[in-house]
Design an enzyme around this catalytic site. Structure first.
Site, PDB file in Angstrom:
ATOM      1  N   LYS A 100       0.183   4.290   0.183  1.00 55.82           N
ATOM      2  CA  LYS A 100      -0.512   5.439   0.512  1.00 55.82           C
ATOM      3  C   LYS A 100      -0.180   6.570  -0.333  1.00 55.82           C
ATOM      4  O   LYS A 100      -0.297   6.469  -1.702  1.00 55.82           O
ATOM      5  CB  LYS A 100      -0.162   5.545   1.722  1.00 55.82           C
ATOM      6  N   GLY A 147       2.325   1.942  10.765  1.00 53.25           N
ATOM      7  CA  GLY A 147       3.330   2.862  10.706  1.00 53.25           C
ATOM      8  C   GLY A 147       4.010   3.439  11.944  1.00 53.25           C
ATOM      9  O   GLY A 147       4.734   4.250  12.017  1.00 53.25           O
ATOM     10  N   SER A 155       3.375  -2.514  10.278  1.00 47.28           N
ATOM     11  CA  SER A 155       4.866  -2.463  10.688  1.00 47.28           C
ATOM     12  C   SER A 155       5.282  -4.099  10.166  1.00 47.28           C
ATOM     13  O   SER A 155       6.302  -4.404  10.819  1.00 47.28           O
ATOM     14  CB  SER A 155       4.853  -2.340  11.896  1.00 47.28           C
ATOM     15  N   HIS A 198      -9.608   1.211   4.850  1.00 47.13           N
ATOM     16  CA  HIS A 198      -8.391   1.210   5.424  1.00 47.13           C
ATOM     17  C   HIS A 198      -8.530   2.544   6.581  1.00 47.13           C
ATOM     18  O   HIS A 198      -9.213   3.183   6.664  1.00 47.13           O
ATOM     19  CB  HIS A 198      -7.508   1.773   4.462  1.00 47.13           C
ATOM     20  N   GLU A 205      -5.623  -4.847  10.299  1.00 48.21           N
ATOM     21  CA  GLU A 205      -4.450  -4.167  10.651  1.00 48.21           C
ATOM     22  C   GLU A 205      -4.910  -3.496  11.832  1.00 48.21           C
ATOM     23  O   GLU A 205      -5.588  -2.281  11.851  1.00 48.21           O
ATOM     24  CB  GLU A 205      -4.450  -2.866   9.365  1.00 48.21           C
ATOM     25  N   ASN A 222       0.686  -1.097  -0.052  1.00 49.18           N
ATOM     26  CA  ASN A 222      -0.111  -0.098  -0.114  1.00 49.18           C
ATOM     27  C   ASN A 222       0.817   1.142   0.162  1.00 49.18           C
ATOM     28  O   ASN A 222       1.686   1.482   0.969  1.00 49.18           O
ATOM     29  CB  ASN A 222      -0.832  -0.110   1.256  1.00 49.18           C
ATOM     30  N   GLU A 258      -7.167   4.492   7.683  1.00 42.48           N
ATOM     31  CA  GLU A 258      -6.866   6.055   7.589  1.00 42.48           C
ATOM     32  C   GLU A 258      -7.717   6.781   6.911  1.00 42.48           C
ATOM     33  O   GLU A 258      -8.071   7.679   6.829  1.00 42.48           O
ATOM     34  CB  GLU A 258      -5.442   6.448   6.574  1.00 42.48           C
TER      35      GLU A 258
HETATM   36  C1  PEP Z   1      -0.764  -0.035   5.903  1.00 42.11           C
HETATM   37  O1  PEP Z   1      -0.935   1.165   5.916  1.00 42.11           O
HETATM   38  O2  PEP Z   1      -1.850  -0.550   5.580  1.00 42.11           O
HETATM   39  C2  PEP Z   1       0.430  -0.519   6.796  1.00 42.11           C
HETATM   40  C3  PEP Z   1       0.145  -1.840   7.151  1.00 42.11           C
HETATM   41  O3  PEP Z   1       1.113   0.243   7.029  1.00 42.11           O
HETATM   42  P1  PEP Z   1       2.750  -0.050   7.851  1.00 42.11           P
HETATM   43  O4  PEP Z   1       3.252  -1.204   7.097  1.00 42.11           O
HETATM   44  O5  PEP Z   1       3.411   1.138   7.522  1.00 42.11           O
HETATM   45  O6  PEP Z   1       2.464  -0.416   9.028  1.00 42.11           O
END
Ligand code: PEP
Length: 249
Positions: A16, A177, A213, A100, A171, A14, A102
């Protein structure tokens, strides 16, 4: 034990809102100039809308698939600024993220709206990746299962054939992040719960990705868990070597 083997591993990046024509060109080039991923894993990247044509042109004919990070809950019409599932198909997308965190948090997307997006995607022949996960506060309050159930309920209310067509991504918001991944055991616990909900709806073989992460170091322990079928990868997906390390586990 669930049948881990029957579900093909999926590693999805992703990007983003991190992209430019120039940065994408070098990332795509690095992805394509590395040895191809094993056939036992599907690999895809979800990119910002304006770069779909660039990504389509670069990845066409390769083993890496592509998709978008959001889609409208409507099919067409007076919805300024929105992008329909059919438009994504025009760029040969196979995948689209829906819900997601976000978007749920920053754009107040309701559970019902996320399920409508999944339906739009399915109707257009895309596979929606249906994201769920609790915040840090909810995690600390022991509300993880209740939160995930509420997020999944409008999806579970659909016909089993529709539910079978999605991929779910767990998630935890506190792991996204932050560099602080859930432990494999923590993630497996929630994945097993999600699997039980999907099973009740006749969709027990839906793939469930873990996101938060994930990197080239922690992926193998996460993927060893029986109900973790791959990963949704944010930060590490911007580095071809790291992303491909995850795909190569
Ligand atoms: C994400 O935004 O879907 C995500 C998993 O980000 P990160 O791997 O940076 O934690």
């Amino acid at each position: 034990m669930t049948n881990h083997v029957a579900r093909k591993r999926l590693v999805m990046g992703n990007w983003k809102m991190n992209a430019s024509l120039e940065a994408n060109a070098s990332l795509l080039n690095a992805l394509l100039s590395s040895p191809p991923c094993a056939e036992s894993v599907e690999v895809a990247v979800c990119v910002p809308f304006p770069y779909l044509a660039q990504v389509q042109a670069a990845l066409f004919g390769s083993a890496i698939q592509w998709g978008a990070q959001d889609v409208s809950s409507e099919s067409q019409g007076a919805y300024t600024g929105e992008t329909s599932a059919q438009m994504l198909r025009d760029f040969a997308c196979e995948w689209v993220l829906v819900g997601h965190s976000e978007r749920r948090l920053r754009h107040a997307e309701s559970h019902e709206a996320v399920a409508l997006k999944a339906v739009q995607a399915l109707n257009a022949g895309l596979t929606p990746v249906f994201c769920v996960g609790e915040t840090d506060e909810q995690h600390e309050a022991g509300e993880t299962e209740a939160v995930v159930l509420a997020q999944l309920q409008p999806l579970l209310d659909l016909a089993a054939a529709s539910v079978s067509g999605v991929v779910v991504a767990y998630e935890p918001v506190w792991a996204i992040g932050t560099g602080k991944s859930a432990t494999p055991e923590q993630a497996q616990h929630v994945h097993a719960y999600i699997r039980s909900l999907l099973k009740q709806g006749g969709a027990g073989q839906v793939r469930i990705l873990y996101g938060g992460s994930v990197n080239g170091t922690n992926a193998s322990q996460l993927f060893a868990m029986p109900d973790i079928d791959g990963a949704l990868v944010g930060g590490a997906a911007l580095n071809a070597e790291e992303f491909l390390r995850i795909a190569a586990v």
